[in-house]
Design an enzyme around this catalytic site. Structure first.
Site, PDB file in Angstrom:
ATOM      1  N   GLU A  35     -16.924  -4.650  24.892  1.00  0.00           N
ATOM      2  CA  GLU A  35     -16.075  -5.833  25.007  1.00  0.00           C
ATOM      3  C   GLU A  35     -14.872  -5.791  24.071  1.00  0.00           C
ATOM      4  OE1 GLU A  35     -20.298  -7.203  26.054  1.00  0.00           O
ATOM      5  OE2 GLU A  35     -19.359  -5.992  24.479  1.00  0.00           O
ATOM      6  N   HIS A  56     -27.315 -16.672  25.352  1.00  0.00           N
ATOM      7  CA  HIS A  56     -26.221 -16.453  26.297  1.00  0.00           C
ATOM      8  C   HIS A  56     -25.455 -17.735  26.636  1.00  0.00           C
ATOM      9  CE1 HIS A  56     -27.893 -12.527  26.649  1.00  0.00           C
ATOM     10  NE2 HIS A  56     -27.214 -12.186  27.726  1.00  0.00           N
ATOM     11  N   HIS A  85      -3.958   3.041  -3.425  1.00  0.00           N
ATOM     12  CA  HIS A  85      -4.203   2.561  -2.056  1.00  0.00           C
ATOM     13  C   HIS A  85      -3.554   1.214  -1.788  1.00  0.00           C
ATOM     14  CE1 HIS A  85      -6.271   0.779   1.379  1.00  0.00           C
ATOM     15  NE2 HIS A  85      -6.662   1.988   1.728  1.00  0.00           N
ATOM     16  N   HIS A 124       0.845  -1.194   0.000  1.00  0.00           N
ATOM     17  CA  HIS A 124       0.000   0.000   0.000  1.00  0.00           C
ATOM     18  C   HIS A 124       0.884   1.250   0.000  1.00  0.00           C
ATOM     19  CE1 HIS A 124      -2.375  -3.286   1.686  1.00  0.00           C
ATOM     20  NE2 HIS A 124      -3.475  -2.617   1.370  1.00  0.00           N
TER      21      HIS A 124
END
Length: 676
Positions: A419, A481, A270, A36
């Site tokens: 998280e 869960h 890019h 890149h």
């Protein structure tokens, strides 16, 4: 000085230095035929000003404790960092830049911590570097508050990062930016390469956020500049350094592929080489010799390598501060050494809680809380918290304060419902050094942390991830869960130690192993439901947890014909099954396997002692998908588990419904023995 340009100085020399960064980056990508080039070309001006006028570092000692931390979060532009490291005098010779992206080179496609001198963290997965830097700034804030009370300047450095449009798009950056703003991490300065181009084309295709307003809403100090104007860059960084209560974002308006006549401001620069013809045209436009590759003028080396002299002097001054601190505060100096050198007490084993036998027992999340507090008293660097689940994960360190603007010496952290950001911040804290971090949530949400866990495993970062509510044993919260596939998926990750302790004492020893580990991350999977605490004088010592697996209850003769294997809460099931099988005359051995990864690291002789190759039958049971257990039960054995999603009901009913019972273990065992 070069004879060709003997009088270069000031802005002309600066521009030659900047263009050398660009040409090295172009040449490296072209030689590899991969990479890149556009981002290094566009951010060369910003990087040059930062590295030559602000960054406090010593290339001769990349691990100097009080260095500024620099993160290239836009890791795809790695040739920018490699060029800077080489030019400023790190142990990264030019031949390594020529070997960019080649096998065993020190210049991989994306920066890797522990491989290349001067690389502070592994980056490439966008957003990870952004969030990891938050953890580094947290560690600096804690240590500065802890040891700078007498204005010693013992801890005084910044966390800088170059971030991209892609970093800001990734969800983790939202979590991390919010966290940093809330924590008022004023010594964090991020330089945003705002070039309006991503791989698909203009960022307007998918990204039209007002980044300035977004970060101001998070509580950041924000400025916007021309990323090619050195005066504006310098002024903005100075302004950011003057802001002590807010992290800073400097929005740098840049041109991707700067200088390329046909590919500047285009996605064409890019993620692909510019091509030999375009490189030649670009070098001509930049005013450098188009016939030379990987060329560094002597005056450029001279200018950049002032970093060696400046860095040595800065470290020398800091060492004088440390020496004076030792004379005036010897006890505090010893404590500082404890933090910086990750020293642990020699008697940590003796400081662990010892849990008495108890048939009813307790949830391992609760006994973990007891172990956490014992370690917190013994290990002052122990630092962590949870993602808004403190009461559920039981991870609060009693009496140790809460980290934040009111008290940066608090050792408990409220990461909020973030998280992924928490996981990356743990990595940053550990990489910074000085603290031993942990973070907690439910095991099902390890999926939200997984990219950060993977970076920790890849980079040998000693972060500790605590996951409670580890199975269908959480009961009524139901299948959303109840983790099923998480344990085998996490065990598939190289270099991650996954602990699933069977009782209170295994939990304490799992914590010890995690805290003592320095070459990678550890994970504790803990229960919501109560488990019995085994009579350790009657059974094998819980210290065997450090071996990964051990014989908890042996066959009456000591010569097993049946191996019963389990982790965590299912050890109780095989213990009950074994007792009944013993009454039937079956020579059954119970093997607790709290950490398969540690077991695999034991000598083959030990593994064969625990799991004899010649037994007639093998049965494993775990409240999880069975993937991975085939290596222990073999072709003829049986792995009892769950290869479907769970149910919402009291946990004992869920175990019964899904067939995780002692009766099934006994039935499968007797069937296998009959067939043997």
């Amino acid at each position: 000085m070069s004879e060709k340009n003997p009088v270069l100085s000031g802005s002309k020399l600066d521009q030659l230095c900047v263009n050398t960064i660009r040409t090295l980056s172009m040449d490296g990508v072209e030689a590899a035929n991969s990479g890149h080039p556009g981002m290094p070309m566009g951010m060369a001006d910003v990087a040059f000003v930062l590295w030559t006028k602000f960054l406090k570092h010593n290339p001769a000692n990349p691990k100097w404790a009080d260095r500024d931390r620099f993160i290239l979060s836009a890791g795809h532009g790695s040739m920018l960092l490699y060029s800077l490291l080489h030019l400023t005098g790190y142990d990264l010779p030019l031949k390594e830049l020529k070997n960019f992206r080649q096998l065993h080179s020190l210049t991989p496609g994306h920066p890797e911590f522990g491989l290349t001198p001067g690389v502070e963290t592994t980056t490439g997965p966008l957003g990870q570097g952004f969030a990891t830097g938050v953890g580094m700034a947290m560690a600096e804030a804690f240590l500065a508050a802890k040891f700078n009370a007498s204005k010693t300047g013992l801890v005084d450095h910044y966390t800088y990062a170059i971030v991209s449009d892609g970093d800001l798009m990734e969800g983790i950056s939202h979590e991390a930016a919010s966290m940093a703003g809330h924590m008022e991490l004023g010594k964090m300065i991020y330089l945003y390469d705002s070039n309006n181009i991503s791989i698909d084309g203009s960022t307007d295709l998918a990204f039209t956020d007002d980044s300035r307003k977004r970060f101001e809403a998070y509580g950041w100090h924000v400025t916007e500049i021309d990323g090619h104007n050195h005066n504006e860059i310098e002024k903005a960084i100075n302004e950011a350094k003057g802001e002590t209560e807010r992290p800073s974002l400097v929005i740098c308006r840049t041109h991707i592929g700067f200088g390329s006549p046909n590919k500047q401001d285009s996605e064409a620069s890019h993620g692909a080489p510019l091509g030999a013809d375009e490189i030649r045209l670009t070098k001509q436009k930049l005013g450098v010799d188009p016939d030379k590759t990987f060329h560094v003028p002597d005056e450029v080396y001279t200018h950049f390598r002032k970093a060696l002299e400046n860095g040595a002097e800065a470290e020398k001054r800091w060492n004088s501060v440390v020496d004076e601190f030792r004379k005036s505060n010897p006890d505090e100096a010893d404590l500082f050494d404890t933090f910086v050198n990750r020293k642990l007490p020699d008697d940590l084993s003796d400081r662990l809680p010892l849990f008495e036998p108890d048939e009813k027992g307790d949830a391992t999340r609760n006994t973990s809380h007891t172990a956490i507090n014992a370690i917190a008293d013994a290990v002052p660097q122990f630092f962590g918290g949870s993602a808004d689940l403190t009461g559920s994960t039981k991870t609060f360190m009693d009496g140790k304060g809460v980290f934040g603007p009111e008290d940066y010496t608090g050792r408990n952290v409220h990461f909020g419902v973030r998280e992924h950001g928490m996981g990356a911040a743990l990595n940053g804290i550990a990489l910074h050094g000085g603290l031993i971090p942990f973070g907690a949530t439910f095991l099902i949400f390890s999926d939200y942390c997984r990219p950060a866990i993977r970076i920790a495993a890849l980079s040998n970062i000693p972060s500790t991830f605590v996951f409670t509510h580890d199975s269908i044993g959480l009961g009524e919260d139901g299948p959303t869960h109840q983790s099923i596939e998480q344990l085998p998926a996490l065990r598939a990750m190289p270099n991650l130690h996954v602990f699933r302790p069977a009782d209170a004492n295994e939990t304490a020893w799992a914590w010890k192993a995690a805290v003592e580990r320095t070459d990678g991350p550890s994970l504790l999977a803990l229960t919501r439901q109560k488990l019995p605490t085994y009579d350790r004088p009657g059974y094998a010592a819980a210290s065997n947890t450090e071996k990964g697996a051990y014989t908890l209850l042996d066959a009456p003769s000591g010569k097993p014909e049946l191996l019963l294997m389990a982790t965590g809460s299912e050890v109780e099931i095989i213990m009950e099954a074994a007792r009944e099988l013993h009454k039937k005359g079956v020579e059954a051995r119970v093997v607790s396997m709290p950490c398969c990864e540690l077991f695999e690291k034991q000598p083959q002789s030990y593994r064969d002692t625990i799991l004899p190759p010649d037994v007639k039958a093998r049965v494993s049971i775990e409240a999880s998908a069975t993937l991975g257990w085939e290596r222990y039960v073999g072709d003829g054995g049986t792995a009892i588990g769950i290869n479907r999603f769970g149910e919402s009901a009291p946990y004992l009913e869920v175990y019964e419904e899904l067939g995780l019972t002692k009766e099934r273990v006994i039935e499968e065992s007797l069937t296998l023995l009959k067939q043997a």
